[in-house]
Design an enzyme around this catalytic site. Structure first.
Site, PDB file in Angstrom:
ATOM      1  N   HIS A 165       0.826  -1.214   0.000  1.00 38.63           N
ATOM      2  CA  HIS A 165       0.000   0.000   0.000  1.00 38.63           C
ATOM      3  C   HIS A 165       0.862   1.266   0.000  1.00 38.63           C
ATOM      4  O   HIS A 165       0.442   2.307   0.512  1.00 38.63           O
ATOM      5  CB  HIS A 165      -0.952   0.033   1.203  1.00 38.63           C
ATOM      6  N   SER A 220      18.057  15.990 -18.094  1.00 39.46           N
ATOM      7  CA  SER A 220      17.310  17.245 -18.138  1.00 39.46           C
ATOM      8  C   SER A 220      18.040  18.278 -18.982  1.00 39.46           C
ATOM      9  O   SER A 220      19.269  18.344 -18.979  1.00 39.46           O
ATOM     10  CB  SER A 220      17.114  17.793 -16.720  1.00 39.46           C
TER      11      SER A 220
END
Length: 463
Positions: free
Chosen positions: A187, A317
């Site tokens: 979870h 980037s």
């Protein structure tokens, strides 16, 4: 550009004189100027193998002369060698039976075979595209047969080797990391420990199951529609044709093919391809999960999880200097999305078999082969540029392991679930360790805590 006049049952039409194709191919070019998607070269190759096998069998059955059979075989071999790759320009957006592509093959093979016999196809065709190359056939049985041939060959020679290579890497990593204990997560929250090797063994098992599912689907794809002709009855085909073509194809390709037991099914349904692509979708789902896990576990380098180090392949980037991104993971997840989309298209198209024929064949095989190609290429790329270079970040792994509140689970048998929960909540609230919390609550001695909470002993069931 010079032109010649070709004709078919609809009359005359001008064709570029440098091309081998004929009237029906030209009509398709002019009538279906839709999109940029062309018939895959792999499908054309499968068609050439089929036409070659039919020429062999039609001669053996006494229907085609040796001279014509040999000329057709040689023309097909030219296609398979890549000598005529510019002769198959048709879009997948055409008749749903693939008739124009079948005739594209027939016309090119007939004209090349005429040339092989010493003739001039511009003046007189010594080999007829319908009567000789398409003998005992219909587009309705040749196209689905070519679909199955290319599916089996591409799965066997392209997809499965790529899958096997990635599977091998994860098996090796599972062994390499078997002693590294880390915290588990469910979870997106901390859970009980396991080893990094166990985590990677799960990835290997996923790929092993995907491999078995794909192998299982292959058995249905080996069944060929050839011999069904127009509606499945076999009109105008020799009764032994279907079995003998399957045998000839098997011998020529080195891969097993069989005649479909029910040709009516083989012409109007593409459930075998839908089933096989379902296995592709399941593989894509597994690859999506694996790639996501790895990029999350490698997130950082300073503000993420950072449990894994992955290869630095290129700058990440255009604005942030020094940034390196999990590009192989991202590429593979995009492939998975495309495969899942293709599965929807194939499922809808496969449901459209009206009466004796499904007429969504080109879009089915186009999407199928695209998925196969993307899965194969992405697994190979991911394996070489990412998976094989994955290394553990021991410092981060140990930090998370020993700071996890979920180690308290080991105390359940000794203090009970509710008391264990009190220890964890108190530790979290006060920012102290589990051990400090247990001592503060007077639920355990320091000696007992150290005896019960040992992460290395929490990675499997107890005797």
């Amino acid at each position: 550009m010079q032109f010649r006049i070709e004709h078919d049952t609809m009359g005359e039409i001008k064709v570029n004189d440098s091309q081998y194709w004929g009237a029906q191919t030209q009509r398709s070019l002019e009538n279906f100027k839709i999109g940029t998607e062309k018939m895959p070269k792999e499908l054309i190759g499968a068609f050439a193998k089929l036409k070659r096998s039919l020429a062999v069998v039609n001669h053996k059955l006494g229907k085609l002369s040796l001279e014509k059979s040999q000329a057709i075989i040689k023309a097909c071999d030219c296609i398979l060698k890549g000598e005529l790759c510019g002769e198959f320009p048709l879009a997948i957006w055409q008749t749903g039976s693939g008739t124009q592509t079948n005739m594209n093959l027939n016309e090119v093979i007939a004209n090349k075979a005429t040339e092989i016999l010493g003739g001039n196809f511009r003046e007189k065709k010594l080999i007829h595209p319908n009567d000789d190359v398409n003998m005992s056939q219909s587009s309705n049985d040749t196209f689905p047969t070519a679909m199955h041939i290319v599916s089996v060959l591409e799965i066997t020679h392209r997809l499965l080797p790529s899958l096997e290579n990635l599977l091998k890497t994860f098996k090796e990593k599972s062994q390499q990391f078997k002693e590294i204990v880390k915290i588990g997560r469910t979870h997106l929250q901390d859970a009980t420990p396991l080893t990094l090797g166990q985590e990677f063994s799960g990835y290997a098992s996923m790929l092993e199951h995907s491999k078995q599912q794909i192998l299982e689907s292959l058995e249905h794809l080996r069944e060929l529609a050839i011999g069904g002709t127009a509606v499945g009855t076999g009109l105008n085909a020799h009764k032994e044709l279907s079995e003998k073509v399957a045998e000839e194809l098997s011998q020529f390709s080195g891969v097993k093919f069989v005649s479909a037991p029910n040709k009516f099914h083989a012409l109007t349904s593409h459930d075998a391809i839908a089933y096989a692509h379902g296995a592709f979708k399941a593989l894509a789902a597994n690859l999506m999960k694996i790639a996501n896990d790895i990029r999350w576990l490698a997130s950082g380098p300073r503000c993420g999880l950072g449990e894994l180090n992955i290869p630095e392949n290129e700058p990440g980037s255009s604005i942030m200097p020094g940034k390196v991104n999990p590009t192989q993971c991202e590429a593979m997840t995009m492939v998975a999305v495309q495969v899942m989309g293709n599965d929807t298209a194939i499922g809808i198209a496969a449901s459209q078999g009206n009466f004796e024929l499904n007429v969504f064949k080109p879009v089915i095989i186009y999407n199928f082969l695209q998925s196969l190609r993307l899965l194969s290429d992405s697994m190979e790329s991911f394996n070489i540029h990412c998976a094989s270079g994955i290394e553990p970040n021991r410092e981060k792994i140990d930090y998370y392991l020993h700071h996890s509140l979920m180690l308290v689970t080991a105390l359940n048998p000794h203090v009970g679930y509710e008391n264990a929960a009190k220890i964890a909540k108190n530790a979290h609230k006060k920012g102290i360790s589990l051990k400090e919390s247990a001592l503060e609550l007077k639920l355990l001695s320091a000696e007992d805590f150290d005896k019960f909470v040992v992460p290395e002993k929490m990675i499997g069931p107890k005797a």
